[in-house]
Scaffold this motif. Structure first.
Motif, PDB file in Angstrom:
ATOM      1  N   TYR A  81       4.293   4.790  -4.129  1.00  0.00           N
ATOM      2  CA  TYR A  81       5.620   5.074  -4.668  1.00  0.00           C
ATOM      3  C   TYR A  81       6.593   5.604  -3.612  1.00  0.00           C
ATOM      4  N   SER A  82       6.654   4.906  -2.481  1.00  0.00           N
ATOM      5  CA  SER A  82       7.556   5.336  -1.418  1.00  0.00           C
ATOM      6  C   SER A  82       8.627   4.266  -1.182  1.00  0.00           C
ATOM      7  N   PRO A  83       9.829   4.457  -1.717  1.00  0.00           N
ATOM      8  CA  PRO A  83      10.893   3.469  -1.503  1.00  0.00           C
ATOM      9  C   PRO A  83      11.295   3.341  -0.039  1.00  0.00           C
ATOM     10  N   GLU A  84      11.080   4.415   0.740  1.00  0.00           N
ATOM     11  CA  GLU A  84      11.443   4.353   2.156  1.00  0.00           C
ATOM     12  C   GLU A  84      10.634   3.275   2.871  1.00  0.00           C
ATOM     13  N   TYR A  85       9.353   3.206   2.595  1.00  0.00           N
ATOM     14  CA  TYR A  85       8.516   2.171   3.198  1.00  0.00           C
ATOM     15  C   TYR A  85       8.955   0.781   2.724  1.00  0.00           C
ATOM     16  N   MET A  86       9.235   0.669   1.435  1.00  0.00           N
ATOM     17  CA  MET A  86       9.643  -0.617   0.885  1.00  0.00           C
ATOM     18  C   MET A  86      10.951  -1.087   1.516  1.00  0.00           C
ATOM     19  N   PHE A  87      11.924  -0.195   1.607  1.00  0.00           N
ATOM     20  CA  PHE A  87      13.210  -0.563   2.194  1.00  0.00           C
ATOM     21  C   PHE A  87      13.062  -0.918   3.667  1.00  0.00           C
ATOM     22  N   ALA A  88      12.230  -0.185   4.387  1.00  0.00           N
ATOM     23  CA  ALA A  88      12.016  -0.469   5.801  1.00  0.00           C
ATOM     24  C   ALA A  88      11.426  -1.857   5.993  1.00  0.00           C
ATOM     25  N   VAL A  89      10.467  -2.224   5.148  1.00  0.00           N
ATOM     26  CA  VAL A  89       9.847  -3.551   5.238  1.00  0.00           C
ATOM     27  C   VAL A  89      10.856  -4.640   4.906  1.00  0.00           C
ATOM     28  N   VAL A  90      11.624  -4.437   3.845  1.00  0.00           N
ATOM     29  CA  VAL A  90      12.618  -5.442   3.437  1.00  0.00           C
ATOM     30  C   VAL A  90      13.651  -5.650   4.536  1.00  0.00           C
ATOM     31  N   ILE A  91      14.143  -4.565   5.113  1.00  0.00           N
ATOM     32  CA  ILE A  91      15.142  -4.675   6.185  1.00  0.00           C
ATOM     33  C   ILE A  91      14.567  -5.417   7.383  1.00  0.00           C
ATOM     34  N   LEU A  92      13.333  -5.094   7.751  1.00  0.00           N
ATOM     35  CA  LEU A  92      12.708  -5.764   8.892  1.00  0.00           C
ATOM     36  C   LEU A  92      12.502  -7.255   8.627  1.00  0.00           C
ATOM     37  N   LEU A  93      12.083  -7.601   7.426  1.00  0.00           N
ATOM     38  CA  LEU A  93      11.890  -9.009   7.088  1.00  0.00           C
ATOM     39  C   LEU A  93      13.216  -9.764   7.141  1.00  0.00           C
ATOM     40  N   ILE A  94      14.282  -9.142   6.647  1.00  0.00           N
ATOM     41  CA  ILE A  94      15.605  -9.770   6.705  1.00  0.00           C
ATOM     42  C   ILE A  94      16.029  -9.987   8.151  1.00  0.00           C
ATOM     43  N   LEU A  95      15.806  -8.985   8.985  1.00  0.00           N
ATOM     44  CA  LEU A  95      16.183  -9.105  10.400  1.00  0.00           C
ATOM     45  C   LEU A  95      15.378 -10.202  11.100  1.00  0.00           C
ATOM     46  N   LEU A  96      14.087 -10.277  10.811  1.00  0.00           N
ATOM     47  CA  LEU A  96      13.256 -11.312  11.430  1.00  0.00           C
ATOM     48  C   LEU A  96      13.704 -12.703  11.015  1.00  0.00           C
ATOM     49  N   VAL A  97      13.992 -12.875   9.727  1.00  0.00           N
ATOM     50  CA  VAL A  97      14.438 -14.177   9.232  1.00  0.00           C
ATOM     51  C   VAL A  97      15.773 -14.557   9.864  1.00  0.00           C
ATOM     52  N   GLN A  98      16.704 -13.621   9.903  1.00  0.00           N
ATOM     53  CA  GLN A  98      18.006 -13.896  10.504  1.00  0.00           C
ATOM     54  C   GLN A  98      17.876 -14.241  11.985  1.00  0.00           C
ATOM     55  N   LEU A  99      16.995 -13.526  12.686  1.00  0.00           N
ATOM     56  CA  LEU A  99      16.807 -13.758  14.108  1.00  0.00           C
ATOM     57  C   LEU A  99      16.291 -15.165  14.380  1.00  0.00           C
ATOM     58  N   ARG A 143       0.809  -1.228   0.000  1.00  0.00           N
ATOM     59  CA  ARG A 143       0.000   0.000   0.000  1.00  0.00           C
ATOM     60  C   ARG A 143       0.836   1.270   0.000  1.00  0.00           C
ATOM     61  N   TYR A 144       1.937   1.233   0.760  1.00  0.00           N
ATOM     62  CA  TYR A 144       2.747   2.451   0.874  1.00  0.00           C
ATOM     63  C   TYR A 144       3.967   2.429  -0.050  1.00  0.00           C
ATOM     64  N   GLY A 145       4.630   1.282  -0.104  1.00  0.00           N
ATOM     65  CA  GLY A 145       5.830   1.218  -0.928  1.00  0.00           C
ATOM     66  C   GLY A 145       5.538   1.165  -2.407  1.00  0.00           C
ATOM     67  N   TYR A 146       4.516   0.386  -2.805  1.00  0.00           N
ATOM     68  CA  TYR A 146       4.214   0.215  -4.221  1.00  0.00           C
ATOM     69  C   TYR A 146       3.153   1.203  -4.718  1.00  0.00           C
ATOM     70  N   GLN A 147       1.972   1.183  -4.075  1.00  0.00           N
ATOM     71  CA  GLN A 147       0.876   2.018  -4.575  1.00  0.00           C
ATOM     72  C   GLN A 147       1.136   3.510  -4.394  1.00  0.00           C
TER      73      GLN A 147
END
Length: 233
Positions: A200-218, A194-198
């Motif tokens: 057009y906010s890369p900040e939201y997209m990057f924040a989600v990607v970073i959080l998902l990576i951290l959760l998976v690593q954890l 909703r925020y990153g794609y629809q």
């Protein structure tokens, strides 16, 4: 398009991503609980009802063991064969019947659980099969009951492998939750869409990607640590 120069942009981003993270942890946590309960049971039954297994003759007949094993094996294979996005669509009527809606974090629990159970069941089966047969035979020779052999030998010795399987299952559920979030299931997937794609906010997209990576690593690191600590080798 969101304006990053807006004074409230970053505070809104933080609150939105934080809420999405909470929803993701909620859906993954509840679905994981049901996945472990039913997946563990299914994995144990798959091993113990096969030919020569501990429960190969339930109800006093070998035929029952074969039937139970074949039916459960078929269900597990079917559950693992259907791509998650298709499974989620197929389960919309069932999800609506269970929770009254197919949209939202609570509704997302249903497809996540249905997808997680066969995946975890197969990992449990693999883990139990790795237990040396000599340990089971030794317990049988000492007169241990079937329940003792199952709980104290087979499952207990497979705990390190099951711990790794559990962490792998959590990682899979996190990925699935992102997919279901993109179609109205809430969570980080919903934020990214909703925020990153629809918008057009890369900040939201990057924040989600970073959080998902951290959760998976954890969770993967926790699984590896638990497996090492629980291993007898």
């Amino acid at each position: 398009m969101l304006d990053r120069n807006d004074p409230s942009f970053w505070s809104d981003l933080f609150e939105t991503v934080l809420q999405g993270t909470g929803e993701t942890l909620y859906t993954v946590g509840i679905s994981l609980l049901f996945t472990v309960i039913f997946g563990l049971g299914a994995g144990v039954v798959l091993v113990t009802t096969e030919a020569g297994g501990l429960l190969a003759k339930p109800f006093g007949s070998r035929a029952w063991g074969i039937i139970i094993n074949k039916v459960l094996d078929l269900l597990v294979n079917i559950g693992r064969s259907i791509p998650f996005i298709i499974l989620m669509i197929l389960l919309i009527p069932f999800t609506r019947l269970i929770v009254g809606s197919f949209i939202g974090p609570t509704a997302a629990i249903v497809p996540l659980t249905i997808a997680g159970i066969p995946f975890f069941a197969r990992l449990v089966e693999i883990g139990i099969r790795e237990v040396p047969i000599g340990l089971v035979e030794a317990a049988e020779s000492l007169g241990a009951t079937r329940w003792t052999i199952l709980s104290k030998v087979m499952v207990a010795e497979a705990v390190p492998a099951i711990a790794l399987g559990l962490s792998t299952t959590i990682v899979g559920l996190i990925g699935y939750s992102a997919m279901v979030g993109a179609v109205g299931g809430g969570g980080l997937g919903d934020v990214a869409f909703r925020y990153g794609y629809q918008r057009y906010s890369p900040e939201y997209m990057f924040a989600v990607v970073i959080l998902l990576i951290l959760l998976v690593q954890l969770f993967q690191s926790l699984g590896n640590f638990a497996a090492r600590r629980l291993s007898h080798r």
